[in-house]
Design a protein around this motif. Structure first.
Motif, short mmCIF file in Angstrom:
data_model
loop_
_atom_site.label_atom_id
_atom_site.label_comp_id
_atom_site.label_asym_id
_atom_site.label_seq_id
_atom_site.Cartn_x
_atom_site.Cartn_y
_atom_site.Cartn_z
N TYR A 1 0.97 -1.23 -0.21
CA TYR A 1 0.01 0.09 -0.08
C TYR A 1 0.75 1.14 -0.07
O TYR A 1 1.88 1.37 0.70
N HIS A 2 0.51 2.12 -0.71
CA HIS A 2 1.27 3.51 -0.96
C HIS A 2 1.43 4.09 0.47
O HIS A 2 2.55 4.37 0.92
N LEU A 3 0.38 4.49 1.09
CA LEU A 3 0.40 5.04 2.41
C LEU A 3 -0.53 4.21 3.42
O LEU A 3 -1.49 4.06 3.07
N GLN A 4 -0.28 4.14 4.79
CA GLN A 4 -1.25 3.45 5.57
C GLN A 4 -1.19 4.48 6.73
O GLN A 4 -0.49 5.04 7.22
N GLU A 5 -2.56 4.55 7.09
CA GLU A 5 -3.04 5.26 8.40
C GLU A 5 -2.82 4.44 9.63
O GLU A 5 -3.12 2.98 9.41
N PHE A 6 -2.78 4.66 10.72
CA PHE A 6 -2.99 3.86 11.84
C PHE A 6 -3.44 5.08 13.08
O PHE A 6 -3.02 6.25 13.03
N ASN A 7 -4.01 4.43 14.12
CA ASN A 7 -4.42 5.24 15.31
C ASN A 7 -3.33 5.52 16.01
O ASN A 7 -2.48 5.06 16.85
N ARG A 8 -2.84 7.04 15.65
CA ARG A 8 -1.94 7.62 16.57
C ARG A 8 -1.84 7.57 17.71
O ARG A 8 -0.88 7.84 18.49
N ILE A 9 -3.06 7.82 18.45
CA ILE A 9 -3.19 7.86 19.76
C ILE A 9 -2.66 6.79 20.59
O ILE A 9 -1.79 6.84 21.37
N ASN A 10 -3.19 5.49 20.04
CA ASN A 10 -2.57 4.36 20.44
C ASN A 10 -0.84 4.16 20.69
O ASN A 10 -0.26 4.01 21.67
N ALA A 11 -0.45 4.77 19.41
CA ALA A 11 1.00 4.57 19.13
C ALA A 11 1.81 5.48 19.94
O ALA A 11 2.73 5.01 20.52
N ARG A 12 1.24 6.62 20.05
CA ARG A 12 1.64 7.57 20.91
C ARG A 12 1.72 7.09 22.31
O ARG A 12 2.81 7.20 23.44
N PHE A 13 0.65 6.61 23.04
CA PHE A 13 0.55 6.13 24.11
C PHE A 13 1.63 5.08 24.48
O PHE A 13 2.51 5.20 25.36
N GLN A 14 1.69 4.21 23.51
CA GLN A 14 2.75 3.10 23.83
C GLN A 14 4.05 3.65 23.76
O GLN A 14 4.99 3.27 24.63
N ALA A 15 4.21 4.68 22.82
CA ALA A 15 5.60 5.22 22.91
C ALA A 15 5.98 6.15 24.11
O ALA A 15 7.07 5.79 24.58
N CYS A 16 5.00 6.74 24.60
CA CYS A 16 5.17 7.18 25.88
C CYS A 16 5.72 6.20 27.21
O CYS A 16 6.55 6.51 27.94
N LEU A 17 4.91 5.17 27.21
CA LEU A 17 5.16 4.23 28.20
C LEU A 17 6.50 3.67 28.02
O LEU A 17 7.16 3.54 29.03
N LEU A 18 6.99 3.31 26.59
CA LEU A 18 8.19 2.80 26.49
C LEU A 18 9.40 3.74 26.74
O LEU A 18 10.17 3.43 27.32
N PHE A 19 9.01 5.19 26.64
CA PHE A 19 10.00 5.98 26.93
C PHE A 19 10.25 6.08 28.42
O PHE A 19 11.22 6.05 29.10
N LEU A 20 9.17 6.18 29.30
CA LEU A 20 9.14 5.91 30.44
C LEU A 20 9.94 4.89 31.24
O LEU A 20 10.70 4.89 32.07
N ALA A 21 9.66 3.65 30.49
CA ALA A 21 10.33 2.29 30.99
C ALA A 21 11.84 2.37 30.67
O ALA A 21 12.60 2.02 31.73
N THR A 22 12.19 2.84 29.62
CA THR A 22 13.43 3.01 29.38
C THR A 22 14.31 3.76 30.20
O THR A 22 15.32 3.49 30.80
N ILE A 23 13.53 5.04 30.75
CA ILE A 23 14.24 5.65 31.61
C ILE A 23 14.63 5.16 32.92
O ILE A 23 15.50 5.23 33.55
N ALA A 24 13.58 4.45 33.45
CA ALA A 24 13.32 3.84 34.64
C ALA A 24 14.62 2.95 34.65
O ALA A 24 15.53 2.62 35.65
N VAL A 25 14.81 2.25 33.32
CA VAL A 25 15.91 1.22 33.56
C VAL A 25 17.48 1.87 33.18
O VAL A 25 18.32 1.36 33.76
N LEU A 26 17.16 3.09 32.80
CA LEU A 26 18.51 3.99 32.65
C LEU A 26 19.03 4.30 33.95
O LEU A 26 20.15 4.58 34.12
N VAL A 27 18.10 4.72 34.78
CA VAL A 27 18.56 5.23 36.13
C VAL A 27 19.61 4.22 37.04
O VAL A 27 20.64 5.11 37.22
#
Lengths: 381, 381, 381
Positions: B139-165
């Protein structure tokens, strides 16, 4: 309008007193003001009761910070937008500034730096997170002006990078001479202040329409008359300075006795105390569905610490204190500031708040606080 | 509905067998199941054939992971949204959990940590990148639910920070005592699990409408009957545990003989094997223009590893294994996790996918894999 | 159209001269071309006047870079989109490439690396920031194609991560053998070039409609005839090579005499000189309210350096120069590149420009430049 404004201009000290009493009735936190005379007397008669002095000075600063914040707002609102913005921008973190100056004079650079870094992290994560959480528990989704949020997040990012540079250098094999580090910090401080001044020009003058809803929201509050406010500003600032000196004098011994590291005290305790007043504003605004104001106060305050208070302290350290202060933070503090700035950018990017955004920010803050509590951080130079 | 559900409830072992045969016909990958008895027998008769055991156990885990994933989905779908979500969230990475537990029991903390970090990076970069690429080639371009994607990306960021400390701290001049590091890891583990639980409450209950399209998409699949699924869950989990033990026992010697570092094995091989089942789902969903599901599976799985599997392993390490495990990763692993989280945020920010987004994520993964392959990484504590 | 194109095909050397004279009249910067013969003669007669040679070679490279850039554009525009894009992509930073090759041949790896890192940072912060500032002083708000900006920011992020990996490793306790570092750099260089090639396929072929406005904008310029351009390309490249050799030969002694560190010279001076031509384009486009073009030139050029010029230099270093060059940068350079990439992502995310965005980018650049000027950076391997 003008007549109402005139009446309190004959404000005598008794009028100041009655205003204070009225305020206390409305905001119970102000009852803590009783600790101001108590701690001053205690320090006179038993200057060795460090832990008690520490606890009481913390309790005494909270209501003073609240009064200072109200007085600044009132003066700022009355003097027109440009001057008012300037006043808010310079006096908005007056409590933090006065505490830091007391610590600077005592040569406690570690405490100064910890409280700067802590104020940035606390405002960004705790205050913003709390606002999202409190607002989100009442409203399903809350909208806010993402242009202002992004603007503040960008400024915060810039400031943390500036602070990162000298710290990065200190980790190079042969650390630079102190003179180099001081020269660098002086230059960075000047750049940051210029950027801050231009930022005010941008947000208050040339592009003020982009930041509209935030400033509107503030007008709803009932403000004090201007002359009373000025009197209050002067009186309360002096009291804060007095109490801060007691606080700085007792903090090290007290922290040891309470089993807290100096970094934890500066980073968490001082930061929470200094920001108590803004926090009340930010949280109650969120409960009133004015998340715009909450985000503006939280990020704006963090930006002000980073781009104005910290550089001012560097400049002032050339005149008071044993030697010029650098912007060289210990590695952990830099990481926390950068992470806080990135979290602010992520959270404010969408322009919408929900309770879980608050949970994430508060969890990050809890991680930092717990880390600082558990371990002895590396001592910076 | 109810009657259909009843029929397979008399599932005997022969019915399990016929289901397995049917599944194998549809998904050829399941034919690898033949390696399960083979590797178990081989281990009995020539326990010293490490390289062969390693290769065969890898091949045996792949179909087991696929079966486990199908069974979990089926049980989750039948038990209603809340319990189902909970089941999916806890059992979604059961394969990784079982492998890690085997490694934990054997005291191979380096392997455990490498496989945690590797699973996060693999899910984020390889699975997400592959989904973008495969979907984008069709498919040329595919749309997806960016709210869910952002939510997961935020959680991932949080978790990697926790692991970083805690990892950050270990680089301070005098590394903290192991006891401090363990205490810190325990606290962080608890914070992460609480955040994860609240995240489920948010996405499955209070704000489920924001995550709508993702959960919808999953309903289209043909699911197994529930009782059969439960039987499968138990049987296959036991098999995975059995094979994992053989895998963990053979990996070190085999890696040496194959010229791979232990970090490469944990980071790349184990991660790819453990995620094989989800990858099939994510890639075929992308080909079916359901990029929402792909992004949800890829990021959701990474978040689950970071916020649930890793903390659970820390907690469990207090009961099995020679000593409590810390969340202290080696520097390179931390960098890769943080970079993966940032890349996820960047790629998912726009809410649109194209083949080149996949190329960029895969290139980043190739860079990491190549780096791990080429050089002996620093050994963590 | 065809006839116009034919006329200049009889371009003799006198026609080249007259074109040059015309150009000088329009762009006064080209008057600096006088320094080309001057510096070549000076080098012949007093090869020890290092500081003078350094200053003059810098002044001589500026107009040559401008001519090179015009000639490349003209050839690219005439040869059709695909070949033209390819030409632009390979020759767009020809000046930087030629200077770096001269430094490579002289074995001055520190200068090569500093100029790569400096070009990335300069293009991202100084050129982009300047464009925002100049455009913003004339127009209140400027819109630009955020898809292209994000695409470039993503590529830049990817490239800086790739560059970060080998540098990260060098800080591990026992630094890897040079052979390992070289092997790693070779692999990364190949991955980066493949990603770059696929990026051109994406932006020029499969998804060119997403990048529409940027390429449109470029068509408005008056271009040189193609054969003249080819002659110019060859002649001017040779001149740049000649002057670069003088520059590289004089830079070390001159830098010492002028009180500048080699890193400052490479990072700031060489980068500004090499990018002078593109800067003229970017700034004047911003003044003409074509911020699309400015952003495209600035970020595109940075991406080209990171994903094409740097890897090519690694590959070429196997054939010229004393030993293969690695992608191992000193820590400060890596930080600056990563920060620049993140700043580009932040600034381009909104798709709108205002003067203050320029101030922020320029302030970041000033911070870096000041830091490099003040202190002796760590010497990389």
């Amino acid at each position: 309008m003008g007549t109402i404004q005139e009446k309190p201009s004959v404000a005598s000290s008794s009028s100041v007193g009655s205003t204070v009493v009225n305020e206390i009735r409305q905001t119970p936190i102000l009852a803590l003001i009783i600790f101001v005379p108590v701690v001053i007397l205690l320090e006179r008669f038993s200057p060795e009761a460090h832990t008690l002095l520490f606890v009481m000075s913390v309790l005494a600063i909270i209501p003073l910070a609240a009064l200072l914040s109200r007085a600044t707002e009132a003066v700022a609102a009355k003097t027109g937008d440009a001057v008012g913005g300037l006043l808010n921008a310079t006096l908005g973190n007056l409590t933090e500034l006065v505490i830091s100056l007391a610590a600077l004079q005592a040569g406690q650079y570690l405490l100064v730096k910890a409280s700067i870094a802590g104020a940035i992290v606390t405002n960004t994560l705790f205050m913003l997170g709390g606002a999202f959480l409190f607002g989100g528990l009442k409203y399903h989704l809350q909208e806010f002006n993402r242009i202002n949020a992004r603007f503040q997040a960008c400024l915060l990012f810039l400031a943390t990078i500036a602070v990162l540079v000298p710290s990065l250098i200190s980790q190079v094999d042969q650390p630079p001479a102190l003179a180099v580090s001081q020269k660098l910090s002086l230059g960075l401080a000047i750049i940051l202040i210029v950027v801050y001044a231009l930022g005010m020009l941008f947000s208050l003058r040339t592009h003020r329409e982009l930041f509209a809803s935030v400033s509107h929201a503030e007008e709803h509050e009932k403000l004090w008359p201007v002359k009373l406010s000025i009197v209050m500003l002067v009186v309360v600032t002096l009291l804060v300075a007095l109490v801060s000196e007691i606080f700085v004098g007792s903090v090290q011994v007290a922290a040891e006795q309470l089993g807290m590291t100096p970094a934890f005290v500066g980073f968490i305790v001082v930061a929470l105390v200094g920001a108590a007043a803004e926090m009340t504003t930010a949280f109650s605004a969120a409960r009133a569905n004015r998340l715009d104001l909450s985000v503006g106060v939280a990020l704006g305050s963090a930006v002000q610490i980073a781009l104005f208070v910290a550089p001012i302290l560097v400049l002032v350290s050339y005149f008071i204190g044993p030697e010029p202060m650098t912007l060289q933070f210990w590695r952990g503090a830099v990481t926390m500031m950068v992470v806080a700035a990135m979290a602010a950018a992520l959270l404010s990017n969408g322009g919408r708040g929900a309770w879980y955004a608050g949970v994430m920010a508060l969890a990050l803050y809890a991680i930092f606080a717990f880390t600082l509590f558990v371990l002895p951080p590396a001592t910076p130079s």
